[in-house]
Motif scaffolding. Structure first.
Motif, PDB file in Angstrom:
ATOM      1  N   TRP A 202      -3.001  -1.451   8.479  1.00 62.30           N
ATOM      2  CA  TRP A 202      -2.923  -2.595   9.548  1.00 62.30           C
ATOM      3  C   TRP A 202      -1.361  -2.694  10.157  1.00 62.30           C
ATOM      4  N   GLY A 203      -0.379  -2.178   9.532  1.00 60.01           N
ATOM      5  CA  GLY A 203       0.751  -2.126  10.126  1.00 60.01           C
ATOM      6  C   GLY A 203       2.090  -2.508   8.951  1.00 60.01           C
ATOM      7  N   MET A 204       3.185  -3.201   9.396  1.00 58.25           N
ATOM      8  CA  MET A 204       4.159  -3.576   8.564  1.00 58.25           C
ATOM      9  C   MET A 204       4.261  -5.162   8.773  1.00 58.25           C
ATOM     10  N   GLY A 205       4.682  -5.649   7.600  1.00 58.29           N
ATOM     11  CA  GLY A 205       5.211  -7.027   7.646  1.00 58.29           C
ATOM     12  C   GLY A 205       4.003  -7.982   7.188  1.00 58.29           C
ATOM     13  N   LYS A 206       4.278  -9.286   7.219  1.00 54.35           N
ATOM     14  CA  LYS A 206       3.630 -10.272   6.615  1.00 54.35           C
ATOM     15  C   LYS A 206       2.343 -10.370   7.350  1.00 54.35           C
ATOM     16  N   ASP A 207       2.303 -10.558   8.603  1.00 51.74           N
ATOM     17  CA  ASP A 207       1.131 -10.534   9.424  1.00 51.74           C
ATOM     18  C   ASP A 207       0.038  -9.377   9.013  1.00 51.74           C
TER      19      ASP A 207
ATOM     20  N   LEU B 291       2.635   6.696   9.688  1.00 44.36           N
ATOM     21  CA  LEU B 291       1.147   6.284   9.996  1.00 44.36           C
ATOM     22  C   LEU B 291       1.279   5.173  11.266  1.00 44.36           C
ATOM     23  N   THR B 292       0.441   5.048  11.967  1.00 50.27           N
ATOM     24  CA  THR B 292       0.142   4.292  13.234  1.00 50.27           C
ATOM     25  C   THR B 292      -0.819   3.257  12.837  1.00 50.27           C
ATOM     26  N   ALA B 293      -0.239   1.964  13.101  1.00 46.70           N
ATOM     27  CA  ALA B 293      -0.904   0.628  12.782  1.00 46.70           C
ATOM     28  C   ALA B 293      -2.232   0.537  13.418  1.00 46.70           C
ATOM     29  N   GLN B 294      -3.365   0.330  12.856  1.00 45.73           N
ATOM     30  CA  GLN B 294      -4.537   0.102  13.386  1.00 45.73           C
ATOM     31  C   GLN B 294      -5.390   1.585  14.055  1.00 45.73           C
ATOM     32  N   ARG B 295      -4.606   2.733  13.567  1.00 48.27           N
ATOM     33  CA  ARG B 295      -5.183   4.020  13.966  1.00 48.27           C
ATOM     34  C   ARG B 295      -5.260   4.825  12.657  1.00 48.27           C
ATOM     35  N   SER B 296      -4.459   4.769  11.786  1.00 49.55           N
ATOM     36  CA  SER B 296      -4.314   5.737  10.723  1.00 49.55           C
ATOM     37  C   SER B 296      -5.375   5.105   9.263  1.00 49.55           C
ATOM     38  N   ILE B 297      -6.075   5.824   8.797  1.00 49.05           N
ATOM     39  CA  ILE B 297      -6.564   5.525   7.638  1.00 49.05           C
ATOM     40  C   ILE B 297      -6.554   6.356   6.366  1.00 49.05           C
TER      41      ILE B 297
ATOM     42  N   GLN C  91     -17.345  -9.797  13.801  1.00 47.32           N
ATOM     43  CA  GLN C  91     -16.856  -9.245  14.935  1.00 47.32           C
ATOM     44  C   GLN C  91     -16.819  -7.721  14.804  1.00 47.32           C
ATOM     45  N   PRO C  92     -17.353  -6.613  15.535  1.00 47.27           N
ATOM     46  CA  PRO C  92     -17.364  -5.336  15.285  1.00 47.27           C
ATOM     47  C   PRO C  92     -15.829  -4.659  15.332  1.00 47.27           C
ATOM     48  N   LEU C  93     -15.642  -3.834  14.662  1.00 45.61           N
ATOM     49  CA  LEU C  93     -14.385  -3.108  14.507  1.00 45.61           C
ATOM     50  C   LEU C  93     -14.944  -1.896  14.375  1.00 45.61           C
ATOM     51  N   GLN C  94     -14.972  -1.348  15.748  1.00 46.91           N
ATOM     52  CA  GLN C  94     -15.583   0.341  15.804  1.00 46.91           C
ATOM     53  C   GLN C  94     -14.469   0.983  16.821  1.00 46.91           C
ATOM     54  N   GLN C  95     -13.950   1.862  16.339  1.00 47.05           N
ATOM     55  CA  GLN C  95     -13.024   2.948  16.930  1.00 47.05           C
ATOM     56  C   GLN C  95     -12.690   4.236  16.084  1.00 47.05           C
ATOM     57  N   LEU C  96     -12.020   4.971  17.149  1.00 50.15           N
ATOM     58  CA  LEU C  96     -11.579   6.331  16.493  1.00 50.15           C
ATOM     59  C   LEU C  96     -10.423   6.265  15.825  1.00 50.15           C
ATOM     60  N   MET C  97     -10.127   6.673  14.397  1.00 52.95           N
ATOM     61  CA  MET C  97      -9.245   6.643  13.574  1.00 52.95           C
ATOM     62  C   MET C  97      -8.621   8.154  13.362  1.00 52.95           C
ATOM     63  N   ASN C  98      -7.771   8.162  12.631  1.00 49.46           N
ATOM     64  CA  ASN C  98      -7.043   9.677  12.249  1.00 49.46           C
ATOM     65  C   ASN C  98      -7.032   9.496  10.549  1.00 49.46           C
ATOM     66  N   ALA C  99      -7.414  10.384   9.887  1.00 45.23           N
ATOM     67  CA  ALA C  99      -7.386  10.300   8.183  1.00 45.23           C
ATOM     68  C   ALA C  99      -6.147  11.089   8.048  1.00 45.23           C
ATOM     69  N   GLN C 100      -5.054  10.140   7.815  1.00 49.95           N
ATOM     70  CA  GLN C 100      -3.696  10.571   7.625  1.00 49.95           C
ATOM     71  C   GLN C 100      -3.095  10.253   6.210  1.00 49.95           C
ATOM     72  N   ASP C 101      -4.010   9.911   5.131  1.00 50.08           N
ATOM     73  CA  ASP C 101      -3.202   9.182   4.062  1.00 50.08           C
ATOM     74  C   ASP C 101      -4.412   9.301   2.792  1.00 50.08           C
ATOM     75  N   THR C 102      -4.089   9.219   1.716  1.00 52.28           N
ATOM     76  CA  THR C 102      -4.877   9.116   0.428  1.00 52.28           C
ATOM     77  C   THR C 102      -4.377   7.768  -0.485  1.00 52.28           C
ATOM     78  N   GLY C 103      -5.209   7.576  -1.256  1.00 52.42           N
ATOM     79  CA  GLY C 103      -4.537   6.364  -2.264  1.00 52.42           C
ATOM     80  C   GLY C 103      -5.247   6.659  -3.870  1.00 52.42           C
ATOM     81  N   GLY C 104      -4.591   6.117  -4.523  1.00 46.71           N
ATOM     82  CA  GLY C 104      -5.296   6.139  -6.064  1.00 46.71           C
ATOM     83  C   GLY C 104      -6.706   5.358  -6.063  1.00 46.71           C
ATOM     84  N   ALA C 105      -6.731   4.260  -5.287  1.00 46.42           N
ATOM     85  CA  ALA C 105      -8.114   3.543  -5.256  1.00 46.42           C
ATOM     86  C   ALA C 105      -9.066   4.134  -4.276  1.00 46.42           C
TER      87      ALA C 105
END
Length: 327
Positions: A279-284, A224-230, A254-268
């Motif tokens: 959003w990426g890895m780690g605490k932040d 996955l790529t932070a802030q580009r994968s959904i 604040q608008p968040l409008q950008q091209l993403m890539n559908a790379q994952d699924t999830g139970g919810a």
């Protein structure tokens, strides 16, 4: 289409303008609609937690991550019951019967039912619980080595939201609901917190990934790529598709409008206008992912040429913005 793929393979690392021209040339956007015709849906966030841990148990590291147990039985039902092809039966054999597999409360009650299947030990049971919910993350070993751990399987028990339970019991209001506040409540109420975690019977088993992985692989096996994968519901949005997302940053207008890539699924992640933003890895990354629950809109970008026949027929039924459903 094939032409777009060939062109993409020849493009050197492109700037924003070059990328925009490429997608405008080879793709057509189609707005995703809900079943009732509405256009907005819920956009949440997820991340890869980082937990300090060890390959051996110590006084500091007492809580195990388990690999897939040998006695976990997985039965695919599609050959016998094609209408159940989306389901897998998980359980274990007791005598000559298949019974449900151990639930969270049984695994974590101290009896060490899965002894011998530990792959790491971590320091905090609440952090471990949230690693189960996220499905993958990173272990920081005492020597500084970072290891990605990823979902290997699950015990077959249905996921139960502890956040929803806290709302029902008036322990928290909807406005207060966030991953950070759930974590705080569990730590401030140790006994009740332990009982609360056990009320989610679902339990995840992990696998260690090779050193070349620096972020978890999504459903396509691609990191996955932070802030580009959904993560999306693949019944509506095909995995691998470019998806334009229009939403807002958590807690702001604040608008968040950008091209993403559908790379994952999830139970919810169920529903048409529905996405989970990585959003990426780690605490932040966890801080912002835990607060994200925004309204948003989605457009799937489909190739202008050589569309798959079933997609082509659906596109042609409505030349305006439409929902493209992939079965």
């Amino acid at each position: 289409g094939q032409l777009g793929c060939e062109e993409a393979a020849q493009i050197e690392p492109a700037g924003q303008q070059q990328a925009r021209i490429f997608f405008q040339t080879y793709f057509t956007p189609h707005q995703v609609q809900n079943e009732d015709g509405s256009l907005e849906g819920m956009i949440t966030g997820y991340y890869g937690p980082e937990l300090p841990g060890s390959r051996v148990p110590t006084e500091k590291y007492q809580y195990p991550l388990y690999g897939q147990p040998d006695d976990l039985l997985i039965v695919d039902l599609d050959e016998v019951y094609p209408e159940l092809s989306k389901y897998r039966l998980r359980g274990m054999v007791v005598g000559n019967r298949v019974v449900p597999y151990f639930e969270r409360g049984e695994i974590d009650n101290g009896d060490k039912l899965l002894s011998g299947h530990e792959i790491f030990w971590v320091a905090d049971p609440v952090d471990l619980f949230f690693l189960h919910i996220q499905g993958s993350g990173r272990i920081r070993l005492p020597d500084g080595e970072l290891v990605i751990v990823n979902y290997a399987n699950q015990n077959g028990r249905r996921y139960r939201s502890i956040g929803k339970l806290l709302l029902e019991r008036n322990a928290m209001t909807r406005d207060q609901m966030s991953m950070q506040n759930i974590r705080r409540w569990v730590k401030e109420n140790p006994e009740a917190g332990k009982e609360l975690l056990a009320e989610n019977p679902s339990y995840v088993f992990f696998r260690e990934l090779p050193a070349e992985f620096t972020s978890p692989p999504g459903a396509l096996g691609i990191p996955l790529t932070a802030q580009r994968s959904i993560a999306v519901d693949p019944r509506t949005i095909p995995l691998g598709a470019p998806v334009f997302l229009a939403t807002t940053f958590p807690g702001t207008d604040q608008p968040l409008q950008q091209l993403m890539n559908a790379q994952d699924t999830g139970g919810a992640i169920k529903g048409r206008v529905r996405a989970d933003f990585f959003w990426g890895m780690g605490k932040d990354a966890g801080e912002i992912a835990g607060r994200m629950k925004q309204d948003g809109r989605l457009w799937v970008l489909l190739p202008k040429e050589n569309l798959e026949p079933e997609l082509q027929s659906q596109v042609e039924t409505d030349k305006h913005d439409t929902m493209i459903e992939v079965n």
